[in-house]
Write a protein that holds these residues in place. Sequence first.
Motif, PDB file in Angstrom:
ATOM      1  N   ARG A   1      -7.304  -2.289   3.604  1.00 24.40           N
ATOM      2  CA  ARG A   1      -5.972  -2.450   4.216  1.00 24.40           C
ATOM      3  C   ARG A   1      -5.927  -3.731   5.053  1.00 24.40           C
ATOM      4  O   ARG A   1      -4.948  -4.488   5.018  1.00 24.40           O
ATOM      5  CB  ARG A   1      -5.648  -1.233   5.095  1.00 24.40           C
TER       6      ARG A   1
ATOM      7  N   VAL B   1       0.837  -1.199   0.000  1.00 25.44           N
ATOM      8  CA  VAL B   1       0.000   0.000   0.000  1.00 25.44           C
ATOM      9  C   VAL B   1       0.877   1.256   0.000  1.00 25.44           C
ATOM     10  O   VAL B   1       1.719   1.438   0.882  1.00 25.44           O
ATOM     11  CB  VAL B   1      -0.932   0.016   1.228  1.00 25.44           C
TER      12      VAL B   1
ATOM     13  N   GLY C   1       2.209   2.778   3.259  1.00 27.21           N
ATOM     14  CA  GLY C   1       0.816   2.924   3.635  1.00 27.21           C
ATOM     15  C   GLY C   1       0.247   4.318   3.670  1.00 27.21           C
ATOM     16  O   GLY C   1      -0.894   4.493   4.107  1.00 27.21           O
TER      17      GLY C   1
END
Length: 478
Positions: free
Chosen positions: A202, A173, A179
């Motif tokens: 996620r 991600v 992320g």
Amino acid sequence: MKLLRLVGATLVLGLLGPAQLADAHRSNPTDTRTYTASDAVIANQERGFYHHTETHYRADGSGYVPLDAAQLRGFRTQESVTQILRVFYLEKFAGTDKLDPAYLALVRADFRTARAAGVKVIVRFAYAQPPGWPPTIPYGDAPVSRVLKHIQQLTPILRENADVIALVQSGFVGLWGEGYYTDHFADPADPSKVSDQNWADRKAVVMALLRALPRDLMVQVRTPYMKQRMLGLPTGTDGALSADQAYDGSAAARIGHHNDCFLASPDDFGTYLSDPIELDKDFVAQDTNYVPEGGETCAVNSPRSDWESASAEMARLHFSYLNTDYNQDVLGSWGSNITIAKQKLGYRLSLVRGTFTTKTRPGGAVQVALDVRNDGWAAPYHRRQVQLVFQGDKHTYRVNLPADPRLWAAGTTTALKATVRAPIAPGRYRLLLNLADPSRRLQTATFNPIYAVQLANSGTWQAATGYNDLGQTITVSR
């Protein structure tokens, strides 16, 4: 108890059963000895500093630079560095569901190279790096449906090579796999805005990684809030793992932490989101009694990044590893104290004293009592096969002991006691301790000297076998 199995030239015996334990308390002579601790920097696995490595796979298939066995071996033998971070960039595949067979073959080859060189790999997959700063939209990562398909295709490789995987970071991600700057898992225009659906996506990535890995391998997430939000945990000590939950195979017991802006600001550039910040640190401090913490520094932030503060925080948060390549300004500010970090990152196990039976009959009872100290900042986060070794002139016998070094907490001394059966063959045997990797492949004569744990004592390491010499002999006679 009968002989259990033969491994090479090593005979593997068992513990005494209940009916034989009474014999252990007869008046066989014993001896007690103490051990001298060493201040050496030791090349033990799954701890210490790591080197950063990365490779790419662009749209035309270019950019993949395979690992170099000689370089990795040099890390281990010349620097006592036994682990690398390997970031596998998947640029070509951000827009397609299928991974090229040629790419998968390259990843497999990298793990073979790591094994041959005697190191382990902290694994991260990512799709993009920014071409410049600040980053611009689109960032270049992939949607959740595609990520899950890629994880499914990577699963056989991860399982085949689990023996040389230290950890897998959640990755995938956002830029660098950290992320934040992401096209699909937050609002690209304001990555601090993460919707409920974004969080569900996620979580799907992390759960897929956990399913892809053997039960004993762990995944790390970039911030404590990620774990808290995905699993519905409160911050603070109460939300973190307890001893009863540790190593039970649940998601909470298999998700650790990596902080890639350690010491850089009061909240480590967004690593800690609680108010007050100390709640998140309390969460991590408790959690990392049982799951791994590591990362890298990224900016000088005196006095917090100075050695006194840094070392206290690494001890509190049970740091197992740190990047040796970045940030050099921060690491350089520690001066000669960097050697202390090399000693204390992760576990540092040493013998304090031992009491042993010195004479018994063939197959008779042998009592062993060892005090083992952990002076590192963390406990081992992977299992170890603990074995008492009887080493004779002609044969070597190993007895598996019911001990779990993951429970040998930082700053504690553990009493390791066992009563085992002596070899059937009369003779004189040296007693040694083997803290082997749980993988049978890494317990062979080729790999055990590299992947077993060397205790931090003077004069105990038997480099040819990977055993720790207890400095005691036992006579087995009729």
